[in-house]
Design a protein around this motif. Structure first.
Motif, PDB file in Angstrom:
ATOM      1  N   TRP A 123       0.979  -1.311   0.159  1.00  0.00           N
ATOM      2  CA  TRP A 123      -0.046   0.069   0.206  1.00  0.00           C
ATOM      3  C   TRP A 123       0.934   1.277   0.082  1.00  0.00           C
ATOM      4  O   TRP A 123       1.712   1.218   0.966  1.00  0.00           O
ATOM      5  CB  TRP A 123      -0.864   0.072   1.280  1.00  0.00           C
ATOM      6  N   HIS A 124       0.776   2.010  -0.910  1.00  0.00           N
ATOM      7  CA  HIS A 124       1.345   3.346  -1.111  1.00  0.00           C
ATOM      8  C   HIS A 124       0.833   4.454  -0.058  1.00  0.00           C
ATOM      9  O   HIS A 124      -0.288   3.983  -0.038  1.00  0.00           O
ATOM     10  CB  HIS A 124       1.470   3.925  -2.652  1.00  0.00           C
ATOM     11  N   ASP A 125       1.697   5.215   0.319  1.00  0.00           N
ATOM     12  CA  ASP A 125       1.335   6.434   1.141  1.00  0.00           C
ATOM     13  C   ASP A 125       0.242   5.769   2.292  1.00  0.00           C
ATOM     14  O   ASP A 125      -0.760   6.363   2.608  1.00  0.00           O
ATOM     15  CB  ASP A 125       0.509   7.389   0.215  1.00  0.00           C
ATOM     16  N   PHE A 126       0.913   4.942   2.939  1.00  0.00           N
ATOM     17  CA  PHE A 126      -0.064   4.294   4.081  1.00  0.00           C
ATOM     18  C   PHE A 126       0.038   5.398   5.189  1.00  0.00           C
ATOM     19  O   PHE A 126      -0.874   5.541   6.135  1.00  0.00           O
ATOM     20  CB  PHE A 126       0.934   3.008   4.564  1.00  0.00           C
ATOM     21  N   ILE A 127       1.263   5.931   5.403  1.00  0.00           N
ATOM     22  CA  ILE A 127       1.248   7.224   6.385  1.00  0.00           C
ATOM     23  C   ILE A 127       1.370   8.630   5.535  1.00  0.00           C
ATOM     24  O   ILE A 127       2.170   8.436   4.424  1.00  0.00           O
ATOM     25  CB  ILE A 127       2.265   7.124   7.490  1.00  0.00           C
ATOM     26  N   GLU A 131       3.498  12.319   9.701  1.00  0.00           N
ATOM     27  CA  GLU A 131       3.474  11.081  10.451  1.00  0.00           C
ATOM     28  C   GLU A 131       5.059  10.137  10.180  1.00  0.00           C
ATOM     29  O   GLU A 131       5.606   9.662  11.275  1.00  0.00           O
ATOM     30  CB  GLU A 131       2.348   9.817  10.118  1.00  0.00           C
ATOM     31  N   GLU A 132       5.417  10.248   9.085  1.00  0.00           N
ATOM     32  CA  GLU A 132       6.930   9.705   8.791  1.00  0.00           C
ATOM     33  C   GLU A 132       7.777  10.259   9.851  1.00  0.00           C
ATOM     34  O   GLU A 132       8.592   9.529  10.201  1.00  0.00           O
ATOM     35  CB  GLU A 132       7.270   9.840   7.462  1.00  0.00           C
ATOM     36  N   LEU A 133       7.818  11.689   9.743  1.00  0.00           N
ATOM     37  CA  LEU A 133       8.999  12.403  10.485  1.00  0.00           C
ATOM     38  C   LEU A 133       8.690  12.056  11.960  1.00  0.00           C
ATOM     39  O   LEU A 133       9.796  12.076  12.735  1.00  0.00           O
ATOM     40  CB  LEU A 133       8.607  13.996  10.168  1.00  0.00           C
ATOM     41  N   LEU A 183      -0.223   0.997  14.021  1.00  0.00           N
ATOM     42  CA  LEU A 183      -1.024  -0.075  14.296  1.00  0.00           C
ATOM     43  C   LEU A 183      -2.650   0.058  14.480  1.00  0.00           C
ATOM     44  O   LEU A 183      -3.374  -0.762  13.900  1.00  0.00           O
ATOM     45  CB  LEU A 183      -0.783  -0.580  15.817  1.00  0.00           C
ATOM     46  N   GLU A 184      -3.109   1.334  14.786  1.00  0.00           N
ATOM     47  CA  GLU A 184      -4.549   1.473  14.373  1.00  0.00           C
ATOM     48  C   GLU A 184      -4.840   1.677  12.937  1.00  0.00           C
ATOM     49  O   GLU A 184      -6.229   1.183  12.627  1.00  0.00           O
ATOM     50  CB  GLU A 184      -4.935   2.942  14.967  1.00  0.00           C
ATOM     51  N   LYS A 185      -3.991   2.012  12.100  1.00  0.00           N
ATOM     52  CA  LYS A 185      -4.256   2.007  10.762  1.00  0.00           C
ATOM     53  C   LYS A 185      -4.475   0.661   9.909  1.00  0.00           C
ATOM     54  O   LYS A 185      -5.088   0.624   8.967  1.00  0.00           O
ATOM     55  CB  LYS A 185      -3.401   2.722   9.809  1.00  0.00           C
ATOM     56  N   ILE A 186      -3.715  -0.374  10.583  1.00  0.00           N
ATOM     57  CA  ILE A 186      -3.547  -1.548   9.804  1.00  0.00           C
ATOM     58  C   ILE A 186      -4.761  -2.316   9.715  1.00  0.00           C
ATOM     59  O   ILE A 186      -5.243  -2.770   8.625  1.00  0.00           O
ATOM     60  CB  ILE A 186      -2.569  -2.589  10.622  1.00  0.00           C
ATOM     61  N   PRO A 279       8.638   2.370  -2.164  1.00  0.00           N
ATOM     62  CA  PRO A 279       8.981   3.863  -1.784  1.00  0.00           C
ATOM     63  C   PRO A 279       8.613   4.131  -0.291  1.00  0.00           C
ATOM     64  O   PRO A 279       8.080   3.372   0.349  1.00  0.00           O
ATOM     65  CB  PRO A 279       7.653   4.649  -2.597  1.00  0.00           C
ATOM     66  N   PRO A 280       9.196   5.319   0.179  1.00  0.00           N
ATOM     67  CA  PRO A 280       9.002   5.803   1.704  1.00  0.00           C
ATOM     68  C   PRO A 280       7.394   5.832   1.845  1.00  0.00           C
ATOM     69  O   PRO A 280       6.797   6.309   0.937  1.00  0.00           O
ATOM     70  CB  PRO A 280       9.780   7.031   1.721  1.00  0.00           C
ATOM     71  N   ARG A 281       7.004   5.613   3.062  1.00  0.00           N
ATOM     72  CA  ARG A 281       5.895   5.788   3.301  1.00  0.00           C
ATOM     73  C   ARG A 281       4.788   4.607   3.113  1.00  0.00           C
ATOM     74  O   ARG A 281       3.661   4.512   3.209  1.00  0.00           O
ATOM     75  CB  ARG A 281       5.141   7.169   3.302  1.00  0.00           C
ATOM     76  N   SER A 282       5.243   3.504   2.184  1.00  0.00           N
ATOM     77  CA  SER A 282       4.597   2.468   1.781  1.00  0.00           C
ATOM     78  C   SER A 282       4.594   1.353   2.865  1.00  0.00           C
ATOM     79  O   SER A 282       5.507   1.349   3.618  1.00  0.00           O
ATOM     80  CB  SER A 282       5.030   1.995   0.496  1.00  0.00           C
TER      81      SER A 282
END
Ligand code: AKG
Length: 342
Positions: A123-127, A131-133, A183-186, A279-282
């Motif tokens: 999943w791309h752009d999961f966060i 949030e990443e920072l 964890l909440e998003k999964i 990619p980052p955030r995936s």
């Protein structure tokens, strides 16, 4: 296109091969394969120019005729080449061997469905970038454990790299609050048929400096349950997957355009290799066959070729691998890879 199979350069004279191993040029030093091809093509018809290994600074130049390879060898070996940035090329003859490595040889998928491996999702752009920072700041605030080439942090249970397992008697405590938004998003991930009682209780944070990868492995079946999540932060990477034909396993059909089937140099068995860009955030999920039967690894590349584009790994990559520690034996459908069955 068939996979070129190259081995080490011949140690002696090695004449009699139409292939040249050429060191000190390649994409890692700013010289594209097309440029190299245009220079060597002056000596005869070329079959192609391929990466000799993962450094990006050594190539194999394949001529159609041995005599053309010899002419190029004699004119260019050891001399600075003005058309290749003035670099002095170190050339040897290359003997063909079966060897499964060339970063260009495995087409890179951008979406998991192209891999056609059951149980692998991306999943791309999961966060969000914010949030990443926050996640990066949280781990940078905590102590790292130094391994040979990368740094790690363990939460929930410590992972032991010698046994590739966890000590279930040594609970380090609940997962830290900084990982709660993840964890909440999964459970609400689209396409994920997550069990209602999905509780992930082990987190490994890996920090890879630019160019550092990870060796091929299947996460120990008896150590972790069937869903393994990995969130990429800060930098991208390519993850490759290998499935070996050893044991009772029947070779799967080579079906998609992203499959490469080669003979593995290490044990003589067939191996199917697939590759995906993270990619980052995936968020990546390994489950089912993708978790139990395929080795996954990150090639040690400073530069990744994603199809025809070059992607420099200029920054570190940090990953959060989230798993659930197994309490009973594994009962997967892949006994040939399962330590619980041994
Ligand atoms: C591991 O820690 O076992 C991994 O496979 C990490 C994968 C990753 O960095 O995405």
């Amino acid at each position: 296109m068939g996979l070129p199979r190259f081995g080490r350069p011949a140690s002696g004279g090695g004449e009699g091969s139409p292939n040249l191993y050429v060191a000190n040029c390649g994409p890692a030093v700013g010289i594209s394969h097309d440029t190299i091809a245009s220079v060597f093509a002056r000596y005869g018809q070329l079959q192609g120019v391929y990466a000799a290994d993962e450094t990006g600074a050594r190539v194999i130049v394949c001529f159609s005729q041995e005599s053309d390879a010899k002419a190029a060898f004699e004119c260019m070996n050891g001399l600075p080449c003005p058309d290749l940035g003035g670099r002095a090329l170190h050339i040897r003859y290359s003997m063909l061997q079966h060897q499964p490595t060339s970063k260009e040889s495995v087409p890179v998928s951008l979406v998991a469905s192209e891999l056609e491996i059951n149980g692998i999702y991306l999943w791309h752009d999961f966060i969000t970038a914010e949030e990443e920072l926050q996640l990066l700041a949280a781990v940078d605030d905590r102590p790292w454990i130094f391994l040979a080439k990368r740094r790690v942090q363990h939460y929930g249970y410590e992972f032991c790299y010698q046994t590739r397992n966890v000590d279930t008697q040594k609970h380090l405590g609940e997962l830290p609050s900084f990982v709660s938004p993840v964890l909440e998003k999964i459970p609400s991930l689209p396409d994920l048929d997550a069990p209602a009682n999905l509780i992930l209780d082990q987190l490994t944070v890996n920090e890879y400096p630019p160019g550092v990868g990870l060796s091929p492995h299947i996460d120990t079946h008896s150590a972790f349950e069937g869903l393994i999540f990995s969130l990429s932060l800060a930098g991208p990477c390519i993850m490759e997957f290998r499935r070996y034909s050893g044991g009772a396993w029947r070779h799967p059909k080579v079906s998609s355009s992203t499959d490469i089937k080669i003979e593995d140099a290490h044990n003589g068995s067939d191996v199917l290799i697939k590759s995906i860009y993270l990619p980052p955030r995936s968020m990546l999920l390994l489950s089912e066959e993708g978790r139990y039967a395929w080795h996954h690894y990150i090639p040690h590349h400073k530069i990744d070729m994603v199809n025809n584009s070059t992607i420099k790994r200029g920054s570190r990559r940090v990953s959060f691998t989230l798993r659930k520690v197994r309490t009973g034996p594994c009962e997967c459908e892949f006994p040939q890879y399962c330590d619980s069955r041994r």
